[in-house]
Design a protein around this motif. Structure first.
Motif, PDB file in Angstrom:
ATOM      1  N   LYS A  74       0.821  -1.206   0.000  1.00  0.00           N
ATOM      2  CA  LYS A  74       0.000   0.000   0.000  1.00  0.00           C
ATOM      3  C   LYS A  74       0.855   1.257   0.000  1.00  0.00           C
ATOM      4  N   LEU A  75       1.913   1.267   0.796  1.00  0.00           N
ATOM      5  CA  LEU A  75       2.770   2.446   0.902  1.00  0.00           C
ATOM      6  C   LEU A  75       3.594   2.683  -0.359  1.00  0.00           C
ATOM      7  N   GLN A  76       3.775   1.635  -1.155  1.00  0.00           N
ATOM      8  CA  GLN A  76       4.500   1.801  -2.425  1.00  0.00           C
ATOM      9  C   GLN A  76       3.824   2.807  -3.348  1.00  0.00           C
ATOM     10  N   GLU A  77       2.522   3.007  -3.155  1.00  0.00           N
ATOM     11  CA  GLU A  77       1.780   3.950  -3.995  1.00  0.00           C
ATOM     12  C   GLU A  77       2.215   5.391  -3.744  1.00  0.00           C
ATOM     13  N   ASP A  78       2.823   5.655  -2.585  1.00  0.00           N
ATOM     14  CA  ASP A  78       3.148   7.019  -2.177  1.00  0.00           C
ATOM     15  C   ASP A  78       4.542   7.396  -2.671  1.00  0.00           C
ATOM     16  N   LYS A  79       4.591   8.307  -3.616  1.00  0.00           N
ATOM     17  CA  LYS A  79       5.870   8.687  -4.238  1.00  0.00           C
ATOM     18  C   LYS A  79       6.759   9.502  -3.306  1.00  0.00           C
ATOM     19  N   ARG A  80       6.210   9.973  -2.194  1.00  0.00           N
ATOM     20  CA  ARG A  80       7.029  10.741  -1.239  1.00  0.00           C
ATOM     21  C   ARG A  80       7.957   9.832  -0.439  1.00  0.00           C
ATOM     22  N   ILE A  81       7.637   8.534  -0.420  1.00  0.00           N
ATOM     23  CA  ILE A  81       8.405   7.603   0.406  1.00  0.00           C
ATOM     24  C   ILE A  81       9.640   7.136  -0.356  1.00  0.00           C
ATOM     25  N   SER A  82      10.802   7.398   0.213  1.00  0.00           N
ATOM     26  CA  SER A  82      12.058   7.030  -0.449  1.00  0.00           C
ATOM     27  C   SER A  82      12.557   5.661  -0.018  1.00  0.00           C
ATOM     28  N   LYS A  83      12.199   5.245   1.222  1.00  0.00           N
ATOM     29  CA  LYS A  83      12.691   3.956   1.701  1.00  0.00           C
ATOM     30  C   LYS A  83      11.786   3.450   2.826  1.00  0.00           C
ATOM     31  N   ILE A  84      11.554   2.130   2.806  1.00  0.00           N
ATOM     32  CA  ILE A  84      10.784   1.489   3.873  1.00  0.00           C
ATOM     33  C   ILE A  84      11.656   0.417   4.515  1.00  0.00           C
ATOM     34  N   PHE A  85      11.787   0.487   5.841  1.00  0.00           N
ATOM     35  CA  PHE A  85      12.474  -0.559   6.601  1.00  0.00           C
ATOM     36  C   PHE A  85      11.412  -1.471   7.218  1.00  0.00           C
ATOM     37  N   PHE A  86      11.709  -2.762   7.250  1.00  0.00           N
ATOM     38  CA  PHE A  86      10.824  -3.749   7.862  1.00  0.00           C
ATOM     39  C   PHE A  86      11.608  -4.531   8.913  1.00  0.00           C
ATOM     40  N   ALA A  87      11.010  -4.656  10.100  1.00  0.00           N
ATOM     41  CA  ALA A  87      11.684  -5.387  11.174  1.00  0.00           C
ATOM     42  C   ALA A  87      10.737  -6.469  11.710  1.00  0.00           C
ATOM     43  N   LYS A  88      10.963  -7.742  11.395  1.00  0.00           N
ATOM     44  CA  LYS A  88      12.107  -8.269  10.674  1.00  0.00           C
ATOM     45  C   LYS A  88      11.812  -8.461   9.197  1.00  0.00           C
ATOM     46  N   GLY A  89      10.580  -8.341   8.810  1.00  0.00           N
ATOM     47  CA  GLY A  89      10.252  -8.484   7.406  1.00  0.00           C
ATOM     48  C   GLY A  89      10.217  -9.921   6.929  1.00  0.00           C
ATOM     49  N   ASN A  90      10.087 -10.103   5.625  1.00  0.00           N
ATOM     50  CA  ASN A  90       9.967 -11.430   5.020  1.00  0.00           C
ATOM     51  C   ASN A  90      10.395 -11.371   3.554  1.00  0.00           C
ATOM     52  N   ALA A  91      10.020 -12.389   2.777  1.00  0.00           N
ATOM     53  CA  ALA A  91      10.472 -12.475   1.387  1.00  0.00           C
ATOM     54  C   ALA A  91       9.732 -11.536   0.446  1.00  0.00           C
ATOM     55  N   THR A  92       8.638 -10.922   0.902  1.00  0.00           N
ATOM     56  CA  THR A  92       8.004  -9.847   0.123  1.00  0.00           C
ATOM     57  C   THR A  92       8.625  -8.507   0.460  1.00  0.00           C
ATOM     58  N   THR A  93       8.800  -8.252   1.748  1.00  0.00           N
ATOM     59  CA  THR A  93       9.249  -6.928   2.169  1.00  0.00           C
ATOM     60  C   THR A  93      10.676  -6.631   1.745  1.00  0.00           C
ATOM     61  N   ASP A  94      11.504  -7.668   1.564  1.00  0.00           N
ATOM     62  CA  ASP A  94      12.881  -7.374   1.145  1.00  0.00           C
ATOM     63  C   ASP A  94      12.946  -6.947  -0.324  1.00  0.00           C
ATOM     64  N   ASN A  95      11.854  -7.121  -1.058  1.00  0.00           N
ATOM     65  CA  ASN A  95      11.760  -6.576  -2.412  1.00  0.00           C
ATOM     66  C   ASN A  95      11.216  -5.154  -2.420  1.00  0.00           C
ATOM     67  N   ILE A  96      10.400  -4.844  -1.392  1.00  0.00           N
ATOM     68  CA  ILE A  96       9.795  -3.516  -1.296  1.00  0.00           C
ATOM     69  C   ILE A  96      10.761  -2.528  -0.668  1.00  0.00           C
ATOM     70  N   GLY A  97      11.484  -2.975   0.327  1.00  0.00           N
ATOM     71  CA  GLY A  97      12.399  -2.099   1.056  1.00  0.00           C
ATOM     72  C   GLY A  97      13.566  -2.882   1.600  1.00  0.00           C
ATOM     73  N   GLN A  98      13.925  -2.605   2.850  1.00  0.00           N
ATOM     74  CA  GLN A  98      15.070  -3.264   3.476  1.00  0.00           C
ATOM     75  C   GLN A  98      14.641  -3.938   4.765  1.00  0.00           C
ATOM     76  N   ASN A  99      14.939  -5.220   4.878  1.00  0.00           N
ATOM     77  CA  ASN A  99      14.663  -5.943   6.116  1.00  0.00           C
ATOM     78  C   ASN A  99      15.740  -5.660   7.145  1.00  0.00           C
ATOM     79  N   TYR A 100      15.302  -5.507   8.390  1.00  0.00           N
ATOM     80  CA  TYR A 100      16.200  -5.237   9.510  1.00  0.00           C
ATOM     81  C   TYR A 100      15.958  -6.347  10.525  1.00  0.00           C
ATOM     82  N   PHE A 101      17.014  -7.070  10.890  1.00  0.00           N
ATOM     83  CA  PHE A 101      16.820  -8.344  11.577  1.00  0.00           C
ATOM     84  C   PHE A 101      16.853  -8.279  13.095  1.00  0.00           C
ATOM     85  N   GLU A 102      16.931  -7.086  13.664  1.00  0.00           N
ATOM     86  CA  GLU A 102      16.762  -6.935  15.118  1.00  0.00           C
ATOM     87  C   GLU A 102      15.321  -6.528  15.388  1.00  0.00           C
TER      88      GLU A 102
END
Length: 412
Positions: free
Chosen positions: A18-46
């Motif tokens: 959903k947030l991918q639609e927003d052009k103002r967003i330059s980067k999304i971090f996901f903690a811890k994320g999964n195999a979809t989120t690492d394509n959308i942004g960056q997974n953070y494992f802590e």
């Protein structure tokens, strides 16, 4: 803008899409994320609160959205706010409405919120004595957090005794089951309503239907959710009026009187009976798999809506008039014991749905299972049948060892 999303399920994948639609967003971090989120942004494992707070400071995160309940109960919102970090979610005091079913039941009773009759027990022998002469079926709930699985509908006293023993003596859910809520059984159908809070008012989304049981026809063990549909097909205008008068409005009053003002999400788990709507539970977060269908239909810009709530402003939620269906594909054995590490194949054949990984991670060039609920397939259509046909067509080529899913999601 930089966004941090806390969580690693399909719910967080849906937020990321959903947030991918927003052009103002330059980067999304996901903690811890999964195999979809690492394509959308960056997974953070802590995932501990201090590490997430330090990440938010170091990366100049503009907004943090919390998915799961545990960080909320543990006080992530309180911690972030102490460091002037913008975060959307319930404070620890408010999250207790989910973290303790005993506390939330007392809240419902205090503010005359329509709910099933219930008693709270902290002593094993008192609970055993209570169920001995109770009418059946009845419902036994672990008071603490049990991943959506600590609820059992007992058909007779033998099952009730066994459930109390498993919760309080065997501690199958750890400390979550040392305090129990035992309540009258309500017959009807369940509906989920999630609302945005701006600190004073609640703004409900359209109702969604969650399929909680592992087996076809709502049979078998409780799960975190095997699928969902929105808007809930059985819900009526009369149900909406009943919900607002007897559940929503007294909840708002109770939150204000107890000074439980928060800016985040609140989830109303409802049972609709022949005598109207009853509140089963509060969750102080987005539901999963309800989020998957709600994000597919929400027409508002999500960041703008959250920012308005954080500023204390009113919001007007707008949803597509289409229908949405989410199918969850699980690991064999879920919600009990299951194996992981199996390669997931066939996802490149998905054509009609949005694929949202949950319990799946990337290992080199392979994607392998890492949890019980492995992935969600979400589709919309002019009818539920159209949306349903899409997700089931896309489920056919997907394969991993011991994969299973229900074949009646979206069928009414």
């Amino acid at each position: 803008m930089k966004i941090l999303i806390v969580g690693n399920g399909a719910r967080e994948s849906a937020l990321g899409v959903k947030l991918q639609e927003d052009k103002r967003i330059s980067k999304i971090f996901f903690a811890k994320g999964n195999a979809t989120t690492d394509n959308i942004g960056q997974n953070y494992f802590e995932s501990d609160i201090v590490s997430l707070r330090n990440l938010a400071i170091q990366e100049n995160i503009d907004l943090t959205i919390v998915g799961p309940e545990a960080p909320l109960v543990d006080g992530i919102v309180d911690d972030f706010r102490k460091h002037d970090l913008k975060i959307f979610g319930a404070t620890a005091r408010c999250a207790k409405l989910e973290g303790s079913k005993a506390y939330s039941k007392k809240f419902m009773q205090t503010y005359n919120i329509k709910t099933a009759k219930a008693q709270v027990f902290e002593a094993y022998h008192d609970a055993i004595a209570y169920v001995k002469n109770h009418d059946y079926p009845l419902v036994i709930k672990a008071s603490g957090l049990a991943g959506g699985k600590g609820v059992v509908v007992c058909e007779d006293v033998l099952e009730a005794n066994a459930t109390i023993h498993k919760f309080m003596i065997d501690r199958i859910y750890g400390d979550a089951g040392i305090q129990l809520v035992i309540e009258d059984f309500l017959e009807g159908y369940e509906v989920s309503i999630i609302a945005f809070s701006n600190g004073q008012k609640l703004f409900p989304c359209i109702p969604a239907k969650d399929y909680k049981k592992a087996g076809k026809g709502e049979t078998g063990a409780n799960t975190g959710g095997m699928g969902s549909a929105a808007p809930s097909p059985e819900w009526t205008a009369e149900n909406q009026i009943d919900f607002e008068k007897n559940i929503l409005e007294p909840t708002i009053f109770g939150l204000q009187e107890k000074n439980l003002n928060f800016r985040g999400f609140i989830f109303f788990g409802l049972m609709v009976t022949k005598n109207g709507c009853y509140l089963l539970e509060y969750n102080m977060r987005l539901g999963d798999p309800e989020t998957q269908v709600l994000m597919a239909l929400l027409e508002n810009n999500l960041v703008d809506t959250i920012e308005s709530c954080l500023n204390g402003d009113d919001v007007e939620l707008k949803f597509s008039d289409k229908k949405a269906v989410c199918l969850v594909i699980c690991s064999g054995g879920y919600p009990q014991n299951y194996e992981t590490g199996f390669e997931i194949k066939g996802t490149d054949k998905v054509e009609h749905s949005t694929l949202l990984f949950a319990g799946a991670s990337r290992e080199a060039k392979r994607i392998v299972t890492s949890g019980g609920r492995v992935l969600s397939l979400v589709a919309t259509g002019d009818s539920f049948d159209e949306a349903r046909d899409k997700v089931y067509a896309d489920a056919l080529p997907i394969h991993f060892d011991y994969a299973y899913y229900r074949d009646d999601i979206g069928k009414f």
